[in-house]
Every structure is written in C-alpha cells, then in structure tokens.
Design an enzyme around this catalytic site. Structure first.
Site, mmCIF file in Angstrom:
data_model
loop_
_atom_site.group_PDB
_atom_site.id
_atom_site.type_symbol
_atom_site.label_atom_id
_atom_site.label_comp_id
_atom_site.label_asym_id
_atom_site.label_seq_id
_atom_site.Cartn_x
_atom_site.Cartn_y
_atom_site.Cartn_z
ATOM 1 N N GLU A 1 -2.745 2.195 -7.570
ATOM 2 C CA GLU A 1 -2.946 3.413 -6.787
ATOM 3 C C GLU A 1 -2.254 4.596 -7.482
ATOM 4 O OE1 GLU A 1 -2.867 2.859 -2.159
ATOM 5 O OE2 GLU A 1 -1.139 1.806 -2.988
ATOM 6 N N HIS B 1 0.847 -1.190 0.000
ATOM 7 C CA HIS B 1 0.000 0.000 0.000
ATOM 8 C C HIS B 1 0.885 1.244 0.000
ATOM 9 C CE1 HIS B 1 -2.827 3.036 1.523
ATOM 10 N NE2 HIS B 1 -3.796 2.233 1.088
#
Length: 292
Positions: free
Chosen positions: A202, A115
């Site tokens: 992302e 992440h």
C-alpha cells in the site's frame, strides 16, 4: 497464482448515515455481495486465481450461506485480536475483540492484517501516549505480528499489508524492512507454509483524493524489494485495483494481484458488483493476454 481481494470495509452503511450501501437492505447486504458476484467469478475457475472477500463481521454468516456449491468466493475477516481461545486456557474473555477462532467459526478462510487504516489507528494511540514515532512503528509491527501468528495458528490465511506514507517516502526501504522483518517474524508462510501469507503493498502516499497515483516503476520497485526480503512471497497491489489501473498492473510481472475497495469514486460513490466484475475482467484479461 493470482489473488484478487475485496475489502468492503464499512460499506454496509446507508448513504443517509454517511455510508455507501446502495446494494441491498442492511440485513441482506452480505448475502447480496456474494450472490451478485460468485457467478461472474466462476468464469475464471479454470485459471490459477483466488477471490477473497473481506466483510464486516456482522455479515459473514449470511455471506457464507449465500455461497453456492463450488463457489469461487472465499470469505475473510477484516482483522483479528492478538490473543485467542485455547483448550484449557482462556475460554473467551475478549469483550469487543474478534478472535481468530471466532472468525473461523463464522466461515472465514482469510484475515486482513496491517491495513494502513489499522496501522494509523494503532500509531495514533501510541502517539497520544507520547511514544516516540520510531519506537511506535516498531511496537505496531510487533502487535501485528502477534495478530498474524494468531491467525495462522487458527488455520486462517493472511493478507499482510505494508507501505509507507508521505512522511516516510525518503526512507521507504527502512520502513518496509521493519514492517516485513518484525511483522512476519516466525510466521512468514510462503513455501514453508503452503502459501499462507500474501503481502499487499500500500503506497499510502498515493491513496486518496487529489493525490498522484503510484506509477508502474514505484510499484515494481516495491514489489521486487518485498519479494527479495520475504523469500518470494506473493505480492499484490494494495493501493486500490480499479479499472483505471488494471491494465497497467497486469503488465507488472512482480505483482500477483490486487486489492479492490470502492468501484466508483465519483457520483454515487460505492461498491457495485457489475463494476467489480469489470475490474477483474480488465485485470485478468490483461494478465492472460500478455502471459505475465
């Protein structure tokens, strides 16, 4: 298959301490998340879709106990350490670290790895040590690859996040290539491992207040690029699936789902189960209406 991921980060902290938990007392929070969502998610049981909820470690046991029979909710942890316990080997000298075997013992089926917040932390540490940026990026990808392979070895599936920030936009292909080549080395999953790895894209440059959200062309271009370089792994949008972009994302055939975090970004900011279910209805409704 479509994948809907929910990353609850540190949403278990009450507002007076800077958190966004308005859902339940802290000791009941994990249980409340599952109980308030699994019935609504069951409405999609006849569709080819999975629902994974990544929770802070302290809440995993209660969340697992709250899962009803045939619950559609799958539980995940928000990261794993790059080493693990092994019979006849290290039996647990991992103080402060969450091992993949421990996550499995707590009922997890999934791990979230790479992440942008994890990448930023690791890059920051290397930067503070004076490591040159390009080398630091490579080292972080190698560390994340160790985490990914450790997770897979423990029987966890992985959501592996990649993406470029605003400083990297002019070399986004090189950035994604490195994150995929080094991060997925010897552990791609996909067809050869029963779909054990899904990639989340992302666009870090578009995430956060005041930033222009990524548009469909940017998202499609990145998804196509990732699929080409991974032999067709499923790709979900990791920049935040929300009500405002759900229908747009549903129209992108190369996108196989999304990652949800907060459901309300103004007023009483936080995660609200009814709004979470509404986002899913908006996205999957759009997918199955158009046949994407």
């Amino acid at each position: 298959m479509k994948h809907i991921y929910l990353n609850l980060k540190r949403f278990d902290i009450r507002p007076h301490k800077g958190g966004v938990n308005r859902l339940a007392p802290v000791e009941d929070w994990g249980r409340a998340v599952v109980r308030s969502t699994q019935a609504g998610l069951g409405a999609w049981a006849c569709r080819d879709v999975e629902f994974v909820q990544f929770l802070p470690e302290a809440h995993l046991l209660e969340a697992g106990r709250a899962r009803g029979e045939n619950s559609p909710v799958r539980l995940g942890c928000q990261g794993v350490y790059r080493e693990d316990t092994a019979p006849g080997g290290n039996f647990g000298a991992f103080t402060t670290q969450r091992t993949a075997n421990a996550a499995r013992e707590l009922g997890c089926e999934y791990a979230l790895i790479g992440h942008c917040e994890e990448r930023r932390d690791k890059l920051g540490l290397l930067g503070a040590a004076g490591v040159e940026e390009e080398k630091a990026e490579r080292v972080v990808n190698e560390i994340l690859n160790q985490e990914l392979r450790t997770a897979l070895a423990a029987g966890l599936k992985v959501l592996y996040c990649v993406g470029e920030d605003e400083r990297q936009r002019d070399r986004w292909q090189d950035v994604l290539t490195g994150q995929l080549r080094e991060g997925l080395k010897e552990g791609k999953g996909g067809r050869d491992a029963g779909g054990s790895v899904t990639v989340a894209y992302e666009p870090v440059w578009s995430i956060g207040p005041g930033r222009k959200p990524a548009g469909p062309d940017d998202i499609r271009k990145a998804a196509v690029f990732i699929k080409e370089r991974t032999g067709g792994l499923d790709v979900v949008y990791g920049g935040g699936l929300k009500k405002e972009n759900a229908r747009m994302l549903a129209q992108i055939g190369e996108i196989d789902g999304g990652l949800i975090a907060l459901t309300r970004f103004s007023g009483e900011i936080g995660f609200y189960p009814d709004e979470y279910l509404e986002i899913i209805k908006e996205y999957l409704g759009g997918v199955y209406e158009t046949g994407v």
